[in-house]
Enzyme design. Sequence first.
Site, PDB file in Angstrom:
ATOM      1  N   CYS A 104       0.830  -1.220   0.000  1.00 30.43           N
ATOM      2  CA  CYS A 104       0.000   0.000   0.000  1.00 30.43           C
ATOM      3  C   CYS A 104       0.860   1.263   0.000  1.00 30.43           C
ATOM      4  O   CYS A 104       1.555   1.531  -0.955  1.00 30.43           O
ATOM      5  CB  CYS A 104      -0.970  -0.035   1.182  1.00 30.43           C
ATOM      6  SG  CYS A 104      -2.414   1.019   0.910  1.00 30.43           S
ATOM      7  N   HIS A 233      -3.199  -5.625   1.030  1.00 30.05           N
ATOM      8  CA  HIS A 233      -2.591  -5.761   2.350  1.00 30.05           C
ATOM      9  C   HIS A 233      -2.514  -7.233   2.748  1.00 30.05           C
ATOM     10  O   HIS A 233      -3.375  -7.710   3.488  1.00 30.05           O
ATOM     11  CB  HIS A 233      -3.430  -5.027   3.395  1.00 30.05           C
ATOM     12  CG  HIS A 233      -3.338  -3.539   3.334  1.00 30.05           C
ATOM     13  ND1 HIS A 233      -2.299  -2.846   3.903  1.00 30.05           N
ATOM     14  CD2 HIS A 233      -4.157  -2.618   2.771  1.00 30.05           C
ATOM     15  CE1 HIS A 233      -2.486  -1.546   3.709  1.00 30.05           C
ATOM     16  NE2 HIS A 233      -3.597  -1.387   3.014  1.00 30.05           N
ATOM     17  N   GLU A 235      -0.696  -8.442   4.926  1.00 28.09           N
ATOM     18  CA  GLU A 235      -0.504  -8.509   6.382  1.00 28.09           C
ATOM     19  C   GLU A 235      -1.833  -8.488   7.125  1.00 28.09           C
ATOM     20  O   GLU A 235      -1.880  -8.813   8.308  1.00 28.09           O
ATOM     21  CB  GLU A 235       0.410  -7.364   6.837  1.00 28.09           C
ATOM     22  CG  GLU A 235      -0.217  -5.983   6.933  1.00 28.09           C
ATOM     23  CD  GLU A 235      -0.330  -5.243   5.596  1.00 28.09           C
ATOM     24  OE1 GLU A 235      -0.204  -5.883   4.537  1.00 28.09           O
ATOM     25  OE2 GLU A 235      -0.568  -4.019   5.631  1.00 28.09           O
TER      26      GLU A 235
END
Lengths: 277, 992
Positions: A104, A233, A235
């Site tokens: 991002c 994302h 994560e």
Amino acid sequence: MNKGEILTMSKPKALIITAAGINCDRELAHAFDAAGAQAEMVHLNTLCRQPGRITSYQLIGIPGGFSYGDAVAAGRIMAQLMRQYLYQPLVDAVQRGTPIIAPCNGFQIAVQMGLLPGPADGADWPSEPPQPVAALAPNESGRFVDRWARVEVPSRTNCIWTRGLQPSAYNAMLPIAHGEGRFVMESAREIDALDSFGQVAIRYAADDNPNGSMGDIAGICDRSGLVFGLMPHPERYTSWLTHPRWTRLDASQRTGEPIGLAMFRQAVEYSLAGVVV
Amino acid sequence: MTTIAVAPTVVTVHRIEVSSRPGQRDALAEQAMRTLQQAAGDAAPRDLHAARIFLIEGVLTSAQIARVADELLTDPVTQQCVVGASTSPEAAVVEVHPLPGVMDPDAEAVEQAIAAMLGITVSVRTGVRFDMYEISAQQSKQLAMRHLSNAVIQAVLEQPYHPEAFAHGSKYELQLVDVPLRDLNEQQLTELSRQAHLFLSLEEMRAIQAQYRKLGREPRDIELETLAQTWSEHCVHKTLKSTVVYSEANGESDKGLPRTGVGGLCIEAMKGRPGHVLNADGTITIHNLLKSTVAAATQELIADGIDWCLSVFVDNAGIIAFDDEHAVCFKVETHNHPSAIEPYGGAATGVGGCIRDIIGTGLAAQPIANTDVFCVAHPTNWTAETLPAGVLHPRRILNRVVAGVRDYGNRMGIPTLNGAVWFDDNYLGNPLVYCGCVGIMPRDKTAGDARTGDRIVLLGGRTGRDGIHGATFSSAELTDTHADEFSHAVQIGNPMTEKKTLDAILTARDHESGCLYSAITDCGAGGLSSAVGEMGEKLGATVQLERVPLKYAGLSPVEIWISEAQERMVLAVPAEKLAALQDICELHEVDCTDLGTFGTADHELVLNYHGTEVGRLDMRFMHEGVPDTTRVAVWTPEEKRATVPATDAQPSIQDALLQLLAHPNIASKHWIIQQYDHEVQGRTAVKPLVGIHGVGPGDAAVLQPVAGSTQGLAIANGLVTGLRDDPYIMALAAIDECVRNLVCVGADPDRIAILDNFCWPGCVDPQRMASLVRAAAGCYDGAKAYRTPFISGKDSLNNQFAADDGTTIHIPPTLLISGFGIVPDVNRCVTMDAKSAGNVLLLVGDDGAMSLRGSHYASMFGCGDAELPIVDLESGPATARQIHALIQAGVIRSAHDVSDGGLLCAVAEMCIGGDVGAELEIDDASSARLYHEGPSRFVLEVLPGDLQRVQNICAALVIGTITNDGFLRCASANVNMAVDELREAWRNTLDW
């Protein structure tokens, strides 16, 4: 030496670069930890004063967020600061074989600081940060959007983070949350070149491109496959409990490894393979 | 002799324009064009180009300017730049620039970046240039003024703006001003209060007069301002804490409702309550309304064994236990009046302020979720012609408040997870903006107290003239001239400053040597005067006002003291820990200023400016001197006030379903939700939109606040303004709805805490005061029955708009109940989207009187003489507990509460969420049966094989089955509709 110490020693250390407005640092650290690394957060201002600290890490994450408020453009100011103070130390890290992930805002920064897409095959990293050749422009819709998008891993990619991943249909999704994520280059020719050199690391499904990115590109890597920038994302998807429709999946469907976690695991394994224990 | 290149020494303003390269998309222009086409239709220009303007004041060479333009301000792939002003002979050029002193976050960041790049200090301002085609200069200016700017914060110029120098403010010369007050008569006191924007009542002015007569001197201006801030409705909640004498007109209770027992509220039922005294004349006196109702319920629940409330009503947020190591806290604020005048800045600073409440709770909590609820007028009911003067169009208000919440919440990295929008034309001039924030903290960091000798330390943003009189402004009625009179109360936030401040504070809280401060609070309403005043209430404080870092020169000590400039926190720091705190702040680039000391011999507040004492106040008078007021409340139960009389031609069930799904209160809010990052921090297990395509309207969001733990936290709200004809019934329904939303996803009804936010019109009127009393009584009864303690709350009164034609629009009494509850195991969470064909649909909960009154159906098609549906305080809480037991047993495939739009809308939403059909078999499938909004009901989906298990636990009525043919059918009501059609109707209304 007891077992605990051996385990600690064998964990590669991951550097998470925080800065004013970076706000996905904790989940990025958590993803590295979940994948078997040991993450540490260090503020950009500390790194700019002591760039040598970078050498003590085997993995690096440039997190998402709104660095410096995304003033002027997303990631612009942090990219300028990193061009000035951290370009060479990060290039050195890549040349030592350190995997770097930049989701991002991190992707927006990596592109603008000249880390991605990186030098052509065989060419050396330039000694000065190069002019950006790609951009993350405002979404086609003109506004910020948070949703999950279906993704595909190109079979020819040489990205060490995504290479070889073959997620099931319901696993092949990642959350996106950005206003400026439309990947653009000068022309389709540059996009094709990226693809042909295995630098397209991840794509949106053609019918689920959330921002109008050229070539449905969600993320790219450098020629070495170590530096991985992407708008989604991963994560945020290291557990089935953050999958957007896990309540519709029965327990047997939730047993595999979430694709987000898989990327971090691959990088940790890559790093461990190069670490002499 | 060598020649040295001479560097420029003259300060100049350089101008740089940045625009999209030809062939590249121009997001700025597209957005402006969309706004103009929506707002102005045919009057919009044929074409429009946009450019961002950066004005840079400093000593720079042309090479340096070129470097800034090329490397910092322009993207080499998509953009181009011009130093100076480009010419555009065919276009009408207008520029929008912030007024001097208005916060410009991008400009601050560019100043910082230039300092890092070139080592040069500069001042920066930003603006936007629009080139409009095939339109006159005058028209383009009109359009920009009306639709692309707000005169409260921005100026519109007809040509490129390139000033020779910026205005920087001028040096302030101290003037000590006494306000003669001791000899004023009542009329003069009232006039003084009004003219000085103090908004104090006559009784309060007289209390101040008495105090200064006693002291034998006149008050200094700074003292009077401090009292006005501290005593404002916004800060002390005078109305809700007042003594109320309540009676019923004609001695009657609600017509049609029983006088006693579960089904209503009458004086007879109120007399035994805490703080309530029955008078000889049949009226009832309530001492401290809030304490005797909302807070009393919590105290009784705690006395009755609820042991997980850690801090209620005393801190900036209420705190409950999460697990053995962590506590969670929740606060909801409103920012209504600023949002009416400048919706973007008003909403953004509302979010920012509520986040600071969480940072300022205990010894600081980490914010983990935001919530937002908006109440606005129907966007389609108003045109530029019908809109009263001084009012922004509701569409613009909604657009801009959403943008404000988005930009602040997303930049802070806090997921915005839950909310609602309620449309009613009485919110026209006075929209409501509720902002909530949830935080997490270690259990040993839930309380702090300033100690004598602690330094008074200010962290965060600089202080300017912005936000002066915010507390008093928010306590007053809005009028058509408020935008002019109170423009200084309106602010733009800078989330970056707040994020950096948060990072620094959490680092200081978790410092290896222990927390570096002994107390913390936010600078909110009333600015430093409130923050220092509250922290030093028991100790006294000495403040050196000249040390406060300013945005620009020229502020007087009064302005410094009461400015509500954003993004500031006040900490009490032991002197020996100050250096460590300053180091942390230096790393995070946060201003950290030592303003003085807590603790004086006489517990006084002493204000100094460059060595001169400018004010001195007794802390006790400040905090306890506000006179107790007595309010009169008279409840007149109105005759059946059906919103719309029943029409002869009622729509078919099918037509009604389509229209209800398209009603903006019920319609999909995806346009709003998807602009918020609801997943940052990576903890969101149940998202606001759920189901197979991520379109289903989830009942509540669920977080996993602690990494590695599967215990969850569900967040939801209840807002049932349709029942406003009796706020007692409305309050019960709001609590019931909030609890049901939480229980539907898996929260334990025995671990739910709630918050009250009253937004009311002016309560000087006895009937409105009575409606407030009844809502508070509903909070008391509801909280006790559901065993959901209130832990925090806030009220905003005087929500009404006085138009220039003399009419006043009062908002409907609006009670938001926000709640959060513990989910024992996130793996057991349930979502509302229907799962699989063949599963059985069940209705749980008493269908009761099936009264349409107060429903959305009634607001559109009328309902005749029905009574308001009322929560049964025994079966409602019991049903919620049964649903929880079923979810814990793992037999529920989906669960959804029956609320806005009634049973058929609930089933339709489940079908939309799961992209499946349903075949309903419902006897007596009348409009009333299908569309009434009676409380305490759920629709459940279970496997056919689990039906018996479910029915063993609760009385569940089989109402149909899930099908896979994509149709919603109900033969007895002649319903046979494609779910695609329903989804389209439901998603189109607010698909902006």
